[in-house]
Every structure is written in structure tokens, then in C-alpha cells.
Design a protein around this motif. Sequence first.
Motif, mmCIF file in Angstrom:
data_model
loop_
_atom_site.group_PDB
_atom_site.id
_atom_site.type_symbol
_atom_site.label_atom_id
_atom_site.label_comp_id
_atom_site.label_asym_id
_atom_site.label_seq_id
_atom_site.Cartn_x
_atom_site.Cartn_y
_atom_site.Cartn_z
ATOM 1 N N ALA A 110 19.560 96.743 -38.365
ATOM 2 C CA ALA A 110 18.786 96.852 -37.134
ATOM 3 C C ALA A 110 19.621 96.450 -35.922
ATOM 4 C CB ALA A 110 17.530 95.980 -37.224
ATOM 5 N N ALA A 111 20.408 95.370 -36.048
ATOM 6 C CA ALA A 111 21.260 94.925 -34.943
ATOM 7 C C ALA A 111 22.327 95.969 -34.624
ATOM 8 C CB ALA A 111 21.907 93.586 -35.284
ATOM 9 N N LEU A 112 22.928 96.535 -35.665
ATOM 10 C CA LEU A 112 23.965 97.552 -35.449
ATOM 11 C C LEU A 112 23.381 98.809 -34.819
ATOM 12 C CD1 LEU A 112 25.895 97.110 -38.810
ATOM 13 C CD2 LEU A 112 26.613 96.334 -36.537
ATOM 14 N N ALA A 113 22.167 99.168 -35.230
ATOM 15 C CA ALA A 113 21.521 100.342 -34.646
ATOM 16 C C ALA A 113 21.161 100.089 -33.190
ATOM 17 C CB ALA A 113 20.269 100.702 -35.447
ATOM 18 N N GLN A 114 20.693 98.867 -32.881
ATOM 19 C CA GLN A 114 20.344 98.529 -31.501
ATOM 20 C C GLN A 114 21.574 98.556 -30.611
ATOM 21 O OE1 GLN A 114 17.418 95.321 -30.576
ATOM 22 N NE2 GLN A 114 19.119 94.321 -29.517
ATOM 23 N N GLN A 115 22.700 98.037 -31.126
ATOM 24 C CA GLN A 115 23.926 98.051 -30.341
ATOM 25 C C GLN A 115 24.421 99.474 -30.135
ATOM 26 O OE1 GLN A 115 25.265 95.914 -28.565
ATOM 27 N NE2 GLN A 115 27.344 96.639 -28.160
ATOM 28 N N ALA A 116 24.322 100.305 -31.162
ATOM 29 C CA ALA A 116 24.744 101.701 -31.022
ATOM 30 C C ALA A 116 23.916 102.411 -29.961
ATOM 31 C CB ALA A 116 24.621 102.419 -32.362
ATOM 32 N N ALA A 117 22.617 102.113 -29.911
ATOM 33 C CA ALA A 117 21.749 102.721 -28.903
ATOM 34 C C ALA A 117 22.118 102.223 -27.511
ATOM 35 C CB ALA A 117 20.291 102.404 -29.213
ATOM 36 N N ARG A 118 22.416 100.911 -27.380
ATOM 37 C CA ARG A 118 22.850 100.349 -26.086
ATOM 38 C C ARG A 118 24.126 101.034 -25.622
ATOM 39 N NH1 ARG A 118 24.993 96.187 -25.461
ATOM 40 N NH2 ARG A 118 24.484 95.881 -23.282
ATOM 41 N N GLU A 119 25.083 101.151 -26.535
ATOM 42 C CA GLU A 119 26.367 101.746 -26.166
ATOM 43 C C GLU A 119 26.202 103.196 -25.735
ATOM 44 O OE1 GLU A 119 28.817 100.974 -29.566
ATOM 45 O OE2 GLU A 119 29.420 99.010 -28.818
ATOM 46 N N GLN A 120 25.308 103.902 -26.381
ATOM 47 C CA GLN A 120 25.083 105.294 -26.003
ATOM 48 C C GLN A 120 24.458 105.395 -24.618
ATOM 49 O OE1 GLN A 120 22.627 107.491 -28.736
ATOM 50 N NE2 GLN A 120 23.107 109.465 -27.808
ATOM 51 N N LYS A 121 23.479 104.538 -24.331
ATOM 52 C CA LYS A 121 22.805 104.578 -23.032
ATOM 53 C C LYS A 121 23.723 104.145 -21.893
ATOM 54 C CE LYS A 121 18.101 103.830 -24.759
ATOM 55 N NZ LYS A 121 16.932 102.896 -24.772
ATOM 56 N N LEU A 122 24.653 103.229 -22.182
ATOM 57 C CA LEU A 122 25.518 102.686 -21.134
ATOM 58 C C LEU A 122 26.898 103.316 -21.109
ATOM 59 C CD1 LEU A 122 24.578 98.907 -21.554
ATOM 60 C CD2 LEU A 122 23.897 100.417 -19.674
ATOM 61 N N ALA A 123 27.114 104.313 -21.950
ATOM 62 C CA ALA A 123 28.443 104.921 -22.052
ATOM 63 C C ALA A 123 28.939 105.470 -20.720
ATOM 64 C CB ALA A 123 28.428 106.025 -23.108
ATOM 65 N N ASN A 124 28.036 105.997 -19.912
ATOM 66 C CA ASN A 124 28.431 106.584 -18.626
ATOM 67 C C ASN A 124 28.035 105.717 -17.434
ATOM 68 O OD1 ASN A 124 29.489 108.977 -19.849
ATOM 69 N ND2 ASN A 124 27.383 109.714 -20.131
ATOM 70 N N ALA A 125 27.771 104.432 -17.690
ATOM 71 C CA ALA A 125 27.413 103.520 -16.593
ATOM 72 C C ALA A 125 28.676 103.129 -15.842
ATOM 73 C CB ALA A 125 26.704 102.282 -17.150
ATOM 74 N N ASN A 126 28.923 103.758 -14.737
ATOM 75 C CA ASN A 126 30.125 103.458 -13.957
ATOM 76 C C ASN A 126 29.849 103.411 -12.458
ATOM 77 O OD1 ASN A 126 29.734 106.171 -13.512
ATOM 78 N ND2 ASN A 126 31.685 106.823 -14.397
ATOM 79 N N HIS A 127 28.565 103.201 -12.106
ATOM 80 C CA HIS A 127 28.200 103.028 -10.702
ATOM 81 C C HIS A 127 27.259 101.835 -10.619
ATOM 82 C CE1 HIS A 127 29.878 106.913 -9.288
ATOM 83 N NE2 HIS A 127 29.554 107.321 -10.505
ATOM 84 N N TRP A 128 27.759 100.722 -10.100
ATOM 85 C CA TRP A 128 26.918 99.532 -10.018
ATOM 86 C C TRP A 128 27.427 98.584 -8.933
ATOM 87 C CZ3 TRP A 128 30.012 99.392 -14.736
ATOM 88 C CH2 TRP A 128 31.018 98.435 -14.720
ATOM 89 N N VAL A 129 26.561 97.643 -8.552
ATOM 90 C CA VAL A 129 26.931 96.501 -7.715
ATOM 91 C C VAL A 129 26.484 95.260 -8.469
ATOM 92 C CG1 VAL A 129 26.676 95.315 -5.520
ATOM 93 C CG2 VAL A 129 26.667 97.818 -5.582
ATOM 94 N N LEU A 130 27.421 94.376 -8.717
ATOM 95 C CA LEU A 130 27.195 93.181 -9.517
ATOM 96 C C LEU A 130 27.547 91.969 -8.671
ATOM 97 C CD1 LEU A 130 26.722 91.863 -12.307
ATOM 98 C CD2 LEU A 130 29.103 92.371 -12.846
ATOM 99 N N GLU A 131 26.639 90.971 -8.616
ATOM 100 C CA GLU A 131 26.880 89.765 -7.833
ATOM 101 C C GLU A 131 26.651 88.533 -8.691
ATOM 102 O OE1 GLU A 131 25.913 90.377 -3.302
ATOM 103 O OE2 GLU A 131 24.155 90.948 -4.495
ATOM 104 N N GLY A 132 27.407 87.477 -8.412
ATOM 105 C CA GLY A 132 27.235 86.257 -9.173
ATOM 106 C C GLY A 132 28.297 85.227 -8.837
ATOM 107 N N LYS A 133 28.551 84.342 -9.813
ATOM 108 C CA LYS A 133 29.540 83.279 -9.682
ATOM 109 C C LYS A 133 30.654 83.512 -10.684
ATOM 110 C CE LYS A 133 27.160 80.924 -6.632
ATOM 111 N NZ LYS A 133 27.628 80.758 -5.229
ATOM 112 N N LEU A 134 31.866 83.197 -10.268
ATOM 113 C CA LEU A 134 33.041 83.401 -11.097
ATOM 114 C C LEU A 134 33.834 82.112 -11.192
ATOM 115 C CD1 LEU A 134 35.177 85.301 -12.528
ATOM 116 C CD2 LEU A 134 36.181 85.610 -10.257
ATOM 117 N N GLY A 135 34.245 81.756 -12.398
ATOM 118 C CA GLY A 135 35.155 80.642 -12.606
ATOM 119 C C GLY A 135 36.364 81.125 -13.373
ATOM 120 N N VAL A 136 37.564 80.725 -12.942
ATOM 121 C CA VAL A 136 38.792 81.123 -13.624
ATOM 122 C C VAL A 136 39.671 79.897 -13.819
ATOM 123 C CG1 VAL A 136 38.817 83.509 -12.792
ATOM 124 C CG2 VAL A 136 39.901 81.723 -11.427
ATOM 125 N N SER A 137 40.437 79.897 -14.897
ATOM 126 C CA SER A 137 41.358 78.804 -15.175
ATOM 127 C C SER A 137 42.558 79.362 -15.919
ATOM 128 C CB SER A 137 40.674 77.721 -16.022
ATOM 129 O OG SER A 137 41.615 76.744 -16.446
#
Length: 202
Positions: A32-59
Motif C-alpha cells: 500500500a505504501a509503495l502504491a501510494q508513493q507511485a501515485a504521488r510520483e505520477q501526479k507530481l512528475a510534471n510539477a515544475n511551477h511553484w513558489v515555496l517560502e519558509g526557513k532555511l538552515g545550512v551548515s
Amino acid sequence: MKKILRVFAALAPLLLAACAPTQLVRNKGDAAALAQQAAREQKLANANHWVLEGKLGVSNGQDAGSGGFTWTQDGNHYEFVFRTPITGKSYRLTGSPDGAELDGADGGPQRGPDAEALMRRALHWEVPLDELRAWVLGLRAQGADAELSFGNDRLPSMLQQDGWTVTYPLWDTTRQPPLPAKVFAEKPPYKVKLAIQSWTMQ
């Protein structure tokens, strides 16, 4: 640049502590988990237009920094703006398959064919930008082999790829398909932590 990093390094522990993950359940996933991930990947495969905001930490194991960021992805073109809270200084990284440009670093704008190498040279940051574009969606990046582990919610809890270990302590399940709310990537001594506050998908 090291002086700048030390100025706002004091805030990094606050961000990283706020982003500290709870104990994650990690298993290889049932059907079930593998099938859910496969469905997510298919739906998001062409997701390449977005605006993402948040906090970033780097070290990088010696110096650390934290602040707010806005990531605008428009197909193969992107703009990543990072803002430091104490100095008010900001960095703006723009890029496409033709190359990248970084504004805000000492010495004026810097350009190069590779965004990761540009950030490494100018800011001493190791940020896997190409892979992060997929990881921030909770997807495996193309190219290198990847290994996924899942939580009880059947969403990815850990992704290992290209020498990096990516953990997902929190997901936004109000979205369909769900999207990560926190993304922690580590390849000792390097760490990149994103706490995502808003997604705008187009």
C-alpha cells in the motif's frame, strides 16, 4: 564571507532546534505504501511551477547560517532568494540550463555554469540544488539510485540518494497529494534543513 556567516550563525541553532525531528518510523514499505508513493510520483512528475517560502538552515561543519527563503520554480528556470534576519542581507540565485548567477555575495554578482559550484565557491555552502528540486516534493531525483523508507502514514520518512540522507519529519496532508513540510538533508559534514511555510503550486 565567513564573518557574515558567523554574524547570523547564532540563529542557526534556534532554527535547527525548532526543526528537530521526532522519532521517525522507518520501514521499507508494504504494497500500500509503495502504491501510494507511485501515485504521488505520477501526479507530481510534471510539477515544475511553484513558489515555496519558509526557513532555511545550512551548515558546513564549521560555519552555519539560517534565514528566510523564497524559491520560485518556473520550468527549468528558478530564482532562490535567501534573507538573513540580523544583517538584512540577501542573496539571490537565479539559474537555468544555460548557467547561474548569484547576487549579494562579496565582490558583486558572480556567474558560472553550475549553481552548486557557484554557491560552494561564493558562500562555502554545499547545497544539492538539482536533487533538492525533487526531494522538496518528496520524490526521488533522477539519475542516482535511491532507497526509500516509510512512516506509519505510508509517506516517505527517509530517502537515501547520491550520498545524502534526506528525512521528512513532517508532511502537509491537507494537500493532495501530500507535500513535505520539513525536509532535512545531510551528507556529513554538510546539512541543509528546510521548514516550509507555504506552497503555491501552479
